[in-house]
Write an enzyme that holds these catalytic residues in place. Structure first.
Site, PDB file in Angstrom:
ATOM      1  N   ILE A  13       0.823  -1.211   0.000  1.00 39.98           N
ATOM      2  CA  ILE A  13       0.000   0.000   0.000  1.00 39.98           C
ATOM      3  C   ILE A  13       0.858   1.263   0.000  1.00 39.98           C
ATOM      4  CG2 ILE A  13      -1.933  -1.174   1.100  1.00 39.98           C
ATOM      5  CD1 ILE A  13      -1.279   0.233   3.691  1.00 39.98           C
ATOM      6  N   TYR A 160       3.590  -8.619  16.975  1.00 40.59           N
ATOM      7  CA  TYR A 160       3.030  -7.715  15.968  1.00 40.59           C
ATOM      8  C   TYR A 160       1.909  -6.873  16.572  1.00 40.59           C
ATOM      9  CZ  TYR A 160       0.833  -5.981  11.723  1.00 40.59           C
ATOM     10  OH  TYR A 160       0.303  -5.154  10.760  1.00 40.59           O
ATOM     11  N   LYS A 164       1.943  -2.737  17.291  1.00 37.40           N
ATOM     12  CA  LYS A 164       0.970  -1.829  16.688  1.00 37.40           C
ATOM     13  C   LYS A 164       0.214  -1.026  17.752  1.00 37.40           C
ATOM     14  CE  LYS A 164       1.682  -2.397  12.309  1.00 37.40           C
ATOM     15  NZ  LYS A 164       2.161  -1.264  11.473  1.00 37.40           N
ATOM     16  N   THR A 194      -1.200  -7.573   0.028  1.00 31.01           N
ATOM     17  CA  THR A 194       0.172  -7.068   0.039  1.00 31.01           C
ATOM     18  C   THR A 194       1.148  -8.226   0.226  1.00 31.01           C
ATOM     19  OG1 THR A 194       0.225  -6.759   2.445  1.00 31.01           O
ATOM     20  CG2 THR A 194      -0.614  -4.910   1.109  1.00 31.01           C
TER      21      THR A 194
END
Length: 272
Positions: A13, A160, A164, A194
């Protein structure tokens, strides 16, 4: 015409957003860690957009010295930055820890944008209605400060999600600290098409353009100018509540204190 820096913009992206912003006539600074891939991406964005005001910047976001060198390069050669999109991120990786012994997810997804953004504050302040867009995620989990420091080992999924949330907590605090800079945390959409999603999950729910389009919109539309300190959830198509810890002042304070102490310790050992 804005000067826009997008990290992690050689694919996914970030690259699609770069093309959209380049087509609108902006100066776009692409970032990548592979020189050959970066050169190819710069050429592609120029060709697809018809815009020659595209430049590539190299840095390995798992390496804090590399980020510092990038900050120095940008500060020397770029007079101001109007928009910073902290898009670079990692989930699955062949390397679990960086050279400082930190989980690669924490290093790239949280520490890297923290170091980069704080290093570019003076350039952002010189920008025209400056904005920072921090790429959060629907995956957010309470941060283990021991895991953040590299003392405790946790799973890839947990690291992860925690990285975030750490980014989101810092984003909210940054918005308060620098009210002159519009700072928005964004979940661009879950399981977009992606490279990172393909490598990790093997399937996707939505096209990459879904995430790129919201980055373009938040970067360029005036309607987001007064939305600093908010969390935009593209799965829901609007503003939403982030994880409850992102509003917990004590946890934010502890996170930032631990972050600073860890970085100060690393710099003392490796940079002096």
């Amino acid at each position: 015409m804005k000067t826009i820096l997008i990290t992690g913009s050689t694919d996914g992206i970030g690259k699609v957003a770069a093309i959209k912003l380049a087509k609108a006539g902006h100066i776009v600074l692409l970032h990548g860690r592979n020189e050959e891939k970066l050169k190819k991406s710069v050429s592609e964005v120029k060709e697809l957009s018809g815009n020659d005001k595209i430049r590539g910047l190299i840095a390995d976001f798992s390496n804090f010295r590399s980020i510092k060198n990038l900050v120095a390069e940008i500060s020397k050669e770029i007079p101001s930055i109007d928009i910073l999109i902290n898009n670079a991120g990692v989930y699955k990786s062949p390397v679990e820890n960086n050279q400082n012994g930190l989980d690669i997810r924490f290093a790239v997804n949280y520490f890297a944008p923290y170091i980069l953004t704080n290093g570019l504050i003076s350039l952002l302040k010189r920008g025209d209605s400056p904005r920072i867009i921090n790429l959060s995620s629907a995956a957010q989990a309470t941060v283990s400060l021991r895991a953040l420091e590299g003392i405790e080992t946790i799973s890839m999924q947990e690291a992860y999600a925690q990285s975030k949330l750490a980014l989101t907590m810092w984003s909210f605090n940054f918005a308060e600290t620098y009210p002159e800079i519009t700072t928005i945390a964004v979940n661009p959409g879950s399981l977009l098409n992606t490279k990172m999603v393909k490598e990790t999950f093997g399937h996707h729910w939505s096209p990459a353009d879904k995430g790129a389009s919201i980055l373009y919109e938040i970067a360029s539309s005036e309607k987001y100018k007064n939305s600093s300190g908010k969390y935009y959830d593209n799965d829901q198509g609007g503003y939403n509540e982030a994880h409850k810890d992102a509003y917990d002042r004590k946890k934010i304070t502890n996170l930032l204190a631990t972050t600073k102490n860890k970085l100060d310790d690393q710099y003392d050992k490796n940079y002096n």
